[in-house]
Design an enzyme around this catalytic site. Structure first.
Site, PDB file in Angstrom:
ATOM      1  N   HIS A   1       6.085   1.889  -8.680  1.00 54.92           N
ATOM      2  CA  HIS A   1       5.936   2.945  -7.679  1.00 54.92           C
ATOM      3  C   HIS A   1       7.352   3.309  -7.207  1.00 54.92           C
ATOM      4  O   HIS A   1       8.240   2.450  -7.190  1.00 54.92           O
ATOM      5  CB  HIS A   1       5.118   2.363  -6.518  1.00 54.92           C
ATOM      6  CG  HIS A   1       4.725   3.332  -5.459  1.00 54.92           C
ATOM      7  ND1 HIS A   1       5.592   3.765  -4.481  1.00 54.92           N
ATOM      8  CD2 HIS A   1       3.548   3.925  -5.193  1.00 54.92           C
ATOM      9  CE1 HIS A   1       4.955   4.593  -3.670  1.00 54.92           C
ATOM     10  NE2 HIS A   1       3.714   4.711  -4.079  1.00 54.92           N
TER      11      HIS A   1
ATOM     12  N   ASP B   1       6.126  -6.372  -6.014  1.00 52.80           N
ATOM     13  CA  ASP B   1       5.390  -5.393  -5.224  1.00 52.80           C
ATOM     14  C   ASP B   1       3.891  -5.668  -5.412  1.00 52.80           C
ATOM     15  O   ASP B   1       3.320  -5.344  -6.457  1.00 52.80           O
ATOM     16  CB  ASP B   1       5.767  -3.986  -5.702  1.00 52.80           C
ATOM     17  CG  ASP B   1       4.983  -2.905  -4.976  1.00 52.80           C
ATOM     18  OD1 ASP B   1       4.106  -3.242  -4.154  1.00 52.80           O
ATOM     19  OD2 ASP B   1       5.250  -1.716  -5.253  1.00 52.80           O
TER      20      ASP B   1
ATOM     21  N   GLN C   1      -0.825  -3.152  -4.703  1.00 49.88           N
ATOM     22  CA  GLN C   1      -2.131  -2.903  -5.320  1.00 49.88           C
ATOM     23  C   GLN C   1      -2.903  -4.187  -5.595  1.00 49.88           C
ATOM     24  O   GLN C   1      -4.113  -4.154  -5.809  1.00 49.88           O
ATOM     25  CB  GLN C   1      -1.954  -2.130  -6.638  1.00 49.88           C
ATOM     26  CG  GLN C   1      -1.496  -0.711  -6.454  1.00 49.88           C
ATOM     27  CD  GLN C   1      -2.519   0.139  -5.706  1.00 49.88           C
ATOM     28  OE1 GLN C   1      -3.716  -0.104  -5.749  1.00 49.88           O
ATOM     29  NE2 GLN C   1      -2.037   1.149  -4.998  1.00 49.88           N
TER      30      GLN C   1
ATOM     31  N   LYS D   1      -3.957  -0.961   2.329  1.00 50.17           N
ATOM     32  CA  LYS D   1      -4.613  -1.019   1.016  1.00 50.17           C
ATOM     33  C   LYS D   1      -5.485  -2.260   0.886  1.00 50.17           C
ATOM     34  O   LYS D   1      -6.099  -2.500  -0.139  1.00 50.17           O
ATOM     35  CB  LYS D   1      -3.568  -0.998  -0.093  1.00 50.17           C
ATOM     36  CG  LYS D   1      -2.839   0.353  -0.185  1.00 50.17           C
ATOM     37  CD  LYS D   1      -1.895   0.360  -1.352  1.00 50.17           C
ATOM     38  CE  LYS D   1      -0.835   1.426  -1.223  1.00 50.17           C
ATOM     39  NZ  LYS D   1      -1.287   2.761  -1.609  1.00 50.17           N
TER      40      LYS D   1
ATOM     41  N   CYS E   1       3.398   8.816  -7.371  1.00 55.63           N
ATOM     42  CA  CYS E   1       4.677   8.182  -7.025  1.00 55.63           C
ATOM     43  C   CYS E   1       5.149   7.270  -8.152  1.00 55.63           C
ATOM     44  O   CYS E   1       5.666   6.167  -7.894  1.00 55.63           O
ATOM     45  CB  CYS E   1       4.581   7.410  -5.717  1.00 55.63           C
ATOM     46  SG  CYS E   1       4.137   8.422  -4.322  1.00 55.63           S
TER      47      CYS E   1
HETATM   48  N1  PMP Z   1       3.814   0.065  -4.201  1.00 56.78           N
HETATM   49  C1  PMP Z   1       2.656   0.389  -4.778  1.00 56.78           C
HETATM   50  C2  PMP Z   1       2.299  -0.232  -6.103  1.00 56.78           C
HETATM   51  C3  PMP Z   1       1.799   1.293  -4.160  1.00 56.78           C
HETATM   52  O1  PMP Z   1       0.652   1.620  -4.733  1.00 56.78           O
HETATM   53  C4  PMP Z   1       2.179   1.853  -2.918  1.00 56.78           C
HETATM   54  C5  PMP Z   1       1.300   2.864  -2.206  1.00 56.78           C
HETATM   55  N2  PMP Z   1       0.828   3.883  -3.024  1.00 56.78           N
HETATM   56  C6  PMP Z   1       3.388   1.465  -2.357  1.00 56.78           C
HETATM   57  C7  PMP Z   1       4.180   0.565  -3.024  1.00 56.78           C
HETATM   58  C8  PMP Z   1       3.861   1.997  -1.052  1.00 56.78           C
HETATM   59  O2  PMP Z   1       2.987   1.611  -0.045  1.00 56.78           O
HETATM   60  P1  PMP Z   1       3.045   2.309   1.400  1.00 56.78           P
HETATM   61  O3  PMP Z   1       2.954   3.765   1.145  1.00 56.78           O
HETATM   62  O4  PMP Z   1       1.839   1.751   2.077  1.00 56.78           O
HETATM   63  O5  PMP Z   1       4.314   1.894   2.024  1.00 56.78           O
END
Ligand code: PMP
Length: 402
Positions: A118, A196, A199, A222, A360
């Protein structure tokens, strides 16, 4: 036997919109009633600022906030609550890592970043690299959408490779990485691992000690918790070495114009009033999740995902991106000349919520040769009827648009 109807009833929003089929769970999950109640109860009975009050409400708020830290530590099986730092979300947690752990790197050092990441686990490292004259090594993926372990071994053998930024599971195509094996490989080369888990946490059990990672981040929203709260786990050995990043109240021991002494870890990483009610909500969500039969939840999600991908393969013109051996219950789709955005509009008209776009993860989509996909992502409150209805509407939509 997992009772999905009873499970789903715990989510007020889903009761509020009985026709809604919510398949955008990788973007954010809905919240169970006990989480909403916990946040409200905090404001109604314990609201005060933390750590510095001389009155009983302040003590109650501090206990709630620090208790939430203990709950997160247990959820991740961290060795100590001190290894848990609260942030606004996974994005802020990754920026914290880049601005603190990143400061231990020297000009010429290399950061390995996987193509699955991401943007939140790429851009902060790029910004750091620019400031500190570091290099980013983009780690490729295999045809099935998994990390290229052979390339990782080559990168780790480079003398200046110092840090690996990698997702536990991809938000864009769902691939689940063997993080334990990857952390083992990295450790043998003295390379730090920043994982990270945004997910992964809602679906997979996470034990940071068993995984052997140096850092692990996730977002509350999430994993059935409120927005505005996230976590950075930092292994104590590393935590003791890193400087603060944001300055202000809370993160100091003493302040004077002649010089300021910072608080001891992890306090030195939490400047200002923290997201107290959100931490309470996160603790409620994690406690609630730990009370569920998590293996049954995962089995339910996996069965739904099988139903989904079997159905998708039977619809002409649907391409599923990402065929990893281990995948989260999500599918990224394109439809030949039909744009995913148009398909999503038709699904929305039938009250089926999905995500469309680059998710993203533009470098990943570049590697896949696409610029947009439609993502269907499941959670444990989804039902076989949700999946069947989504498949039927998708098939009709493509029939009409083709
Ligand atoms: N890493 C991953 C794998 C994600 O899916 C997301 C959210 N789409 C993020 C980081 C960022 O999370 P947040 O927008 O809650 O800060």
């Amino acid at each position: 036997m997992f009772d999905v109807a009873a499970f789903k009833q715990q989510f007020p929003l889903l009761g509020h919109y009985p026709e809604l089929i919510y398949l955008d769970n990788a973007a954010t999950t809905q919240k169970p009633r006990c989480v909403l109640d916990a946040e409200r109860a905090y404001y109604e009975t314990s609201n005060a600022n933390v750590h510095r009050g001389a009155h009983r409400l302040a003590v109650a708020a501090t206990e709630a906030y620090e208790g939430a830290r203990d709950t997160v530590a247990r959820f991740l099986n961290a060795a100590s609550s001190d290894e848990i730092i609260f942030t606004r979300g996974a994005t802020e947690a990754l920026n914290l890592l880049a601005n603190t752990v990143g400061m231990l790197l020297s000009p010429g050092d290399e950061i390995i970043v996987s193509t699955l990441e991401h943007h939140a686990n790429l851009v902060p490292w790029q910004m750091l690299a620019e400031r500190r004259q570091l290099s980013i090594l983009p780690l490729g993926i295999t045809a099935s959408g998994e990390i290229d372990l052979a390339e990782l071994a080559t990168f780790l053998a480079r003398p200046r490779a110092r840090l690996l930024a990698i997702s536990h599971a991809s938000n864009a195509i769902g691939s689940i990485q063997d993080i334990q094996a990857i952390c083992d490989m990295s450790r043998q080369h003295n390379c730090l691992t920043a994982v990270d888990g945004a997910q992964a946490v809602a679906h997979l059990p996470v034990d940071v000690q068993a995984l052997g990672c140096d850092m692990y981040v996730f977002s509350g929203h999430k994993v059935y918790a409120p927005t505005g709260i996230g976590v950075a786990y930092i292994h104590n050995k590393l935590l003791q070495r890193i400087p603060p990043w944001q300055g202000g109240g809370e993160m100091i021991e003493t302040v004077a114009f002649s010089g300021t002494r910072y608080a001891t870890p992890p306090g030195h990483l939490e400047a200002g009033t923290p997201p107290i009610a959100q931490a309470v909500g996160l603790a409620a969500a994690l406690t609630w999740l730990a009370q569920q039969d998590r293996a049954a939840l995962l089995a339910h999600e996996t069965a739904l995902h099988q139903q989904l991908e079997d159905g998708l393969r039977a619809i002409p013109g649907v391409v599923i991106h990402g065929q990893a051996a281990h995948k989260l219950s999500l599918s990224a789709l394109t439809f030949g000349h039909v744009h995913p955005y148009d398909v999503a509009q038709f699904l929305d008209a039938q009250q089926i919520a999905v995500r469309v776009g680059h998710h993203c993860a533009q470098p990943l989509q570049q590697a896949l040769g696409i610029t947009s996909s439609l993502r269907i992502s499941l959670a444990a409150y989804n039902t076989a009827d949700d999946v069947a209805r989504c498949l039927a509407v998708l098939a009709d939509t493509l029939d009409m648009l083709n």
